[in-house]
Design a protein around this motif. Structure first.
Motif, PDB file in Angstrom:
ATOM      1  N   ALA A  33      15.534 -43.577 -28.273  1.00 46.96           N
ATOM      2  CA  ALA A  33      15.846 -44.912 -27.774  1.00 46.96           C
ATOM      3  C   ALA A  33      17.257 -45.327 -28.190  1.00 46.96           C
ATOM      4  O   ALA A  33      18.018 -45.882 -27.383  1.00 46.96           O
ATOM      5  N   ALA A  34      17.623 -45.048 -29.440  1.00 47.28           N
ATOM      6  CA  ALA A  34      18.962 -45.396 -29.922  1.00 47.28           C
ATOM      7  C   ALA A  34      20.035 -44.634 -29.163  1.00 47.28           C
ATOM      8  O   ALA A  34      21.071 -45.195 -28.775  1.00 47.28           O
ATOM      9  N   VAL A  35      19.803 -43.353 -28.923  1.00 46.82           N
ATOM     10  CA  VAL A  35      20.780 -42.525 -28.208  1.00 46.82           C
ATOM     11  C   VAL A  35      20.939 -43.010 -26.770  1.00 46.82           C
ATOM     12  O   VAL A  35      22.052 -43.206 -26.274  1.00 46.82           O
ATOM     13  N   LEU A  36      19.823 -43.191 -26.082  1.00 45.22           N
ATOM     14  CA  LEU A  36      19.890 -43.597 -24.674  1.00 45.22           C
ATOM     15  C   LEU A  36      20.539 -44.972 -24.527  1.00 45.22           C
ATOM     16  O   LEU A  36      21.443 -45.157 -23.695  1.00 45.22           O
ATOM     17  N   LEU A  37      20.095 -45.939 -25.304  1.00 41.80           N
ATOM     18  CA  LEU A  37      20.671 -47.277 -25.198  1.00 41.80           C
ATOM     19  C   LEU A  37      22.132 -47.287 -25.634  1.00 41.80           C
ATOM     20  O   LEU A  37      22.939 -48.061 -25.104  1.00 41.80           O
ATOM     21  N   GLY A  38      22.487 -46.422 -26.571  1.00 40.14           N
ATOM     22  CA  GLY A  38      23.891 -46.296 -26.950  1.00 40.14           C
ATOM     23  C   GLY A  38      24.735 -45.748 -25.821  1.00 40.14           C
ATOM     24  O   GLY A  38      25.830 -46.236 -25.542  1.00 40.14           O
TER      25      GLY A  38
ATOM     26  N   TRP B 269      21.446 -49.425 -34.578  1.00 38.88           N
ATOM     27  CA  TRP B 269      21.546 -48.005 -34.238  1.00 38.88           C
ATOM     28  C   TRP B 269      22.227 -47.815 -32.882  1.00 38.88           C
ATOM     29  O   TRP B 269      23.026 -46.896 -32.700  1.00 38.88           O
ATOM     30  N   VAL B 270      21.913 -48.676 -31.940  1.00 44.13           N
ATOM     31  CA  VAL B 270      22.527 -48.588 -30.612  1.00 44.13           C
ATOM     32  C   VAL B 270      24.029 -48.821 -30.713  1.00 44.13           C
ATOM     33  O   VAL B 270      24.826 -48.084 -30.114  1.00 44.13           O
ATOM     34  N   ALA B 271      24.429 -49.828 -31.471  1.00 47.91           N
ATOM     35  CA  ALA B 271      25.852 -50.123 -31.629  1.00 47.91           C
ATOM     36  C   ALA B 271      26.586 -48.965 -32.284  1.00 47.91           C
ATOM     37  O   ALA B 271      27.681 -48.579 -31.859  1.00 47.91           O
ATOM     38  N   LYS B 272      25.992 -48.398 -33.336  1.00 44.39           N
ATOM     39  CA  LYS B 272      26.618 -47.267 -34.006  1.00 44.39           C
ATOM     40  C   LYS B 272      26.780 -46.084 -33.047  1.00 44.39           C
ATOM     41  O   LYS B 272      27.804 -45.381 -33.058  1.00 44.39           O
ATOM     42  N   THR B 273      25.758 -45.858 -32.218  1.00 43.93           N
ATOM     43  CA  THR B 273      25.838 -44.750 -31.267  1.00 43.93           C
ATOM     44  C   THR B 273      26.931 -44.987 -30.241  1.00 43.93           C
ATOM     45  O   THR B 273      27.718 -44.084 -29.920  1.00 43.93           O
ATOM     46  N   ALA B 274      26.992 -46.203 -29.706  1.00 44.47           N
ATOM     47  CA  ALA B 274      28.035 -46.520 -28.729  1.00 44.47           C
ATOM     48  C   ALA B 274      29.422 -46.408 -29.343  1.00 44.47           C
ATOM     49  O   ALA B 274      30.365 -45.898 -28.711  1.00 44.47           O
TER      50      ALA B 274
ATOM     51  N   LEU C  56      30.260 -44.462 -31.825  1.00 39.17           N
ATOM     52  CA  LEU C  56      30.505 -43.025 -31.965  1.00 39.17           C
ATOM     53  C   LEU C  56      31.055 -42.454 -30.657  1.00 39.17           C
ATOM     54  O   LEU C  56      32.043 -41.705 -30.648  1.00 39.17           O
ATOM     55  N   LEU C  57      30.425 -42.819 -29.559  1.00 40.88           N
ATOM     56  CA  LEU C  57      30.811 -42.271 -28.258  1.00 40.88           C
ATOM     57  C   LEU C  57      32.180 -42.760 -27.804  1.00 40.88           C
ATOM     58  O   LEU C  57      32.964 -41.984 -27.230  1.00 40.88           O
ATOM     59  N   VAL C  58      32.473 -44.023 -28.048  1.00 41.15           N
ATOM     60  CA  VAL C  58      33.712 -44.605 -27.548  1.00 41.15           C
ATOM     61  C   VAL C  58      34.869 -44.402 -28.521  1.00 41.15           C
ATOM     62  O   VAL C  58      35.959 -43.957 -28.137  1.00 41.15           O
ATOM     63  N   ASP C  59      34.646 -44.726 -29.800  1.00 38.82           N
ATOM     64  CA  ASP C  59      35.742 -44.703 -30.764  1.00 38.82           C
ATOM     65  C   ASP C  59      36.069 -43.306 -31.277  1.00 38.82           C
ATOM     66  O   ASP C  59      37.242 -42.966 -31.458  1.00 38.82           O
ATOM     67  N   GLU C  60      35.038 -42.509 -31.531  1.00 41.43           N
ATOM     68  CA  GLU C  60      35.292 -41.175 -32.085  1.00 41.43           C
ATOM     69  C   GLU C  60      35.452 -40.117 -30.991  1.00 41.43           C
ATOM     70  O   GLU C  60      36.427 -39.353 -30.990  1.00 41.43           O
ATOM     71  N   VAL C  61      34.504 -40.084 -30.062  1.00 52.30           N
ATOM     72  CA  VAL C  61      34.556 -39.060 -29.014  1.00 52.30           C
ATOM     73  C   VAL C  61      35.532 -39.456 -27.905  1.00 52.30           C
ATOM     74  O   VAL C  61      36.088 -38.611 -27.222  1.00 52.30           O
ATOM     75  N   GLY C  62      35.758 -40.757 -27.732  1.00 52.08           N
ATOM     76  CA  GLY C  62      36.731 -41.224 -26.758  1.00 52.08           C
ATOM     77  C   GLY C  62      36.270 -41.142 -25.319  1.00 52.08           C
ATOM     78  O   GLY C  62      37.071 -40.883 -24.417  1.00 52.08           O
ATOM     79  N   LEU C  63      34.976 -41.381 -25.087  1.00 47.37           N
ATOM     80  CA  LEU C  63      34.435 -41.266 -23.735  1.00 47.37           C
ATOM     81  C   LEU C  63      34.636 -42.562 -22.947  1.00 47.37           C
ATOM     82  O   LEU C  63      34.519 -43.653 -23.480  1.00 47.37           O
ATOM     83  N   ALA C  64      34.896 -42.391 -21.658  1.00 44.82           N
ATOM     84  CA  ALA C  64      35.131 -43.519 -20.763  1.00 44.82           C
ATOM     85  C   ALA C  64      33.874 -43.801 -19.947  1.00 44.82           C
ATOM     86  O   ALA C  64      33.005 -42.933 -19.798  1.00 44.82           O
ATOM     87  N   PRO C  65      33.739 -45.010 -19.409  1.00 39.98           N
ATOM     88  CA  PRO C  65      32.595 -45.317 -18.542  1.00 39.98           C
ATOM     89  C   PRO C  65      32.464 -44.290 -17.411  1.00 39.98           C
ATOM     90  O   PRO C  65      33.457 -43.831 -16.845  1.00 39.98           O
ATOM     91  N   GLY C  66      31.206 -43.950 -17.118  1.00 38.54           N
ATOM     92  CA  GLY C  66      30.927 -42.986 -16.072  1.00 38.54           C
ATOM     93  C   GLY C  66      30.879 -41.549 -16.536  1.00 38.54           C
ATOM     94  O   GLY C  66      30.454 -40.660 -15.790  1.00 38.54           O
ATOM     95  N   THR C  67      31.290 -41.294 -17.787  1.00 36.52           N
ATOM     96  CA  THR C  67      31.262 -39.936 -18.327  1.00 36.52           C
ATOM     97  C   THR C  67      29.823 -39.428 -18.386  1.00 36.52           C
ATOM     98  O   THR C  67      28.926 -40.146 -18.822  1.00 36.52           O
ATOM     99  N   PRO C  68      29.566 -38.174 -17.969  1.00 34.06           N
ATOM    100  CA  PRO C  68      28.197 -37.658 -18.018  1.00 34.06           C
ATOM    101  C   PRO C  68      27.767 -37.264 -19.432  1.00 34.06           C
ATOM    102  O   PRO C  68      28.540 -36.671 -20.190  1.00 34.06           O
ATOM    103  N   ALA C  69      26.544 -37.624 -19.767  1.00 31.78           N
ATOM    104  CA  ALA C  69      25.959 -37.302 -21.070  1.00 31.78           C
ATOM    105  C   ALA C  69      24.606 -36.634 -20.850  1.00 31.78           C
ATOM    106  O   ALA C  69      23.829 -37.066 -19.996  1.00 31.78           O
ATOM    107  N   GLY C  70      24.328 -35.599 -21.610  1.00 30.65           N
ATOM    108  CA  GLY C  70      23.033 -34.930 -21.556  1.00 30.65           C
ATOM    109  C   GLY C  70      22.184 -35.336 -22.745  1.00 30.65           C
ATOM    110  O   GLY C  70      22.690 -35.426 -23.870  1.00 30.65           O
TER     111      GLY C  70
END
Length: 229
Positions: free
Chosen positions: A74-79, A43-48, A50-64
């Motif tokens: 837990a899956a969302v936060l660790l992702g 679940w963590v890998a899928k979330t990460a 999603l964030l990197v490949d689909e949304v295209g977010l870079a390190p340091g990007t703020p997430a709420g």
């Protein structure tokens, strides 16, 4: 002291990825969900991804993250931390927002380009009706890959969060490899219910709406060695 959350998570499950890492109970609904280290890592890998490949977010990007203690949280936060995002806790502009379906009014204070709603239903059942302006997290995340390779080094908030988690693990007396029953209402901070146990390679029984009459039997059935309530 560790300064990389993704590394701490990987180390916590490396010895035996099949053992129950996070078991979720809700005594109001009767819901129980058990995730091994391997399943949560999926679940963590899928979330990460999603964030990197689909949304295209870079390190340091703020997430709420407007979510209660829960296995999906837990899956969302660790992702987010695996993708090296900065999870913020003050309302404001963020690039991505994850919000529980019952906190959508609060979500209006968090402008975000990408917004995901979570129903937190048993068995990760999708939302019956997706709120306007949101995507359903459990639907979207399932389309992504099962493996994610985090960039080297810590995220921008990792060192601070892990220092807090190490201190809390000591204060709470969490022993290495412990099986800890945690009252979600009393310990809502993910530093307490998620990161502190991970720094000790401990496993968690996270209990919402804890029924005190069930604690003794749960300690036995879940092989709990410590209770935080």
């Amino acid at each position: 002291m560790a300064d990389n959350i993704a590394r701490v998570f990987a180390d916590a499950i490396a010895t035996d990825p099949t053992r129950p890492l996070l078991t979720w109970y809700d005594d109001a609904s009767g819901d129980r969900t058990e995730l091994s280290g391997a399943t949560l890592a999926n679940w963590v890998a899928k979330t990460a991804n999603l964030l990197v490949d689909e949304v295209g977010l870079a390190p340091g990007t703020p997430a709420g993250v407007l979510l209660p203690p829960h296995w999906q949280t837990a899956a969302v936060l660790l992702g987010c931390w695996s993708a090296k995002l900065s999870v913020v806790d003050t309302p404001g502009d963020v690039d991505v927002l994850f919000a529980a379906a019952d906190r959508l009014d609060e979500a209006q204070s968090w402008p975000a380009d990408e917004r995901y709603a979570l129903g937190l239903a048993p068995l990760a059942v999708p939302l019956r009706q997706v709120p306007p302006g949101f995507a359903d997290y459990v639907v979207e995340v399932r389309r992504h890959g099962d493996h994610f390779n985090p960039q080297p080094g810590p995220g921008p908030t990792d060192a601070h969060l892990l220092a807090r988690a190490e201190a809390r693990a000591t204060e709470l007396g969490i022993e290495p490899g412990a099986r800890v029953l945690i009252d979600a209402a009393r310990y809502p901070d993910p530093v307490d219910w998620l990161l502190a146990p991970l720094t000790r390679a401990a496993t968690v029984v996270l209990n919402a709406n804890l029924d005190p009459t069930k604690v003794a039997s749960r300690q036995t059935t879940e092989k709990v060695t410590q209770t935080l309530q």
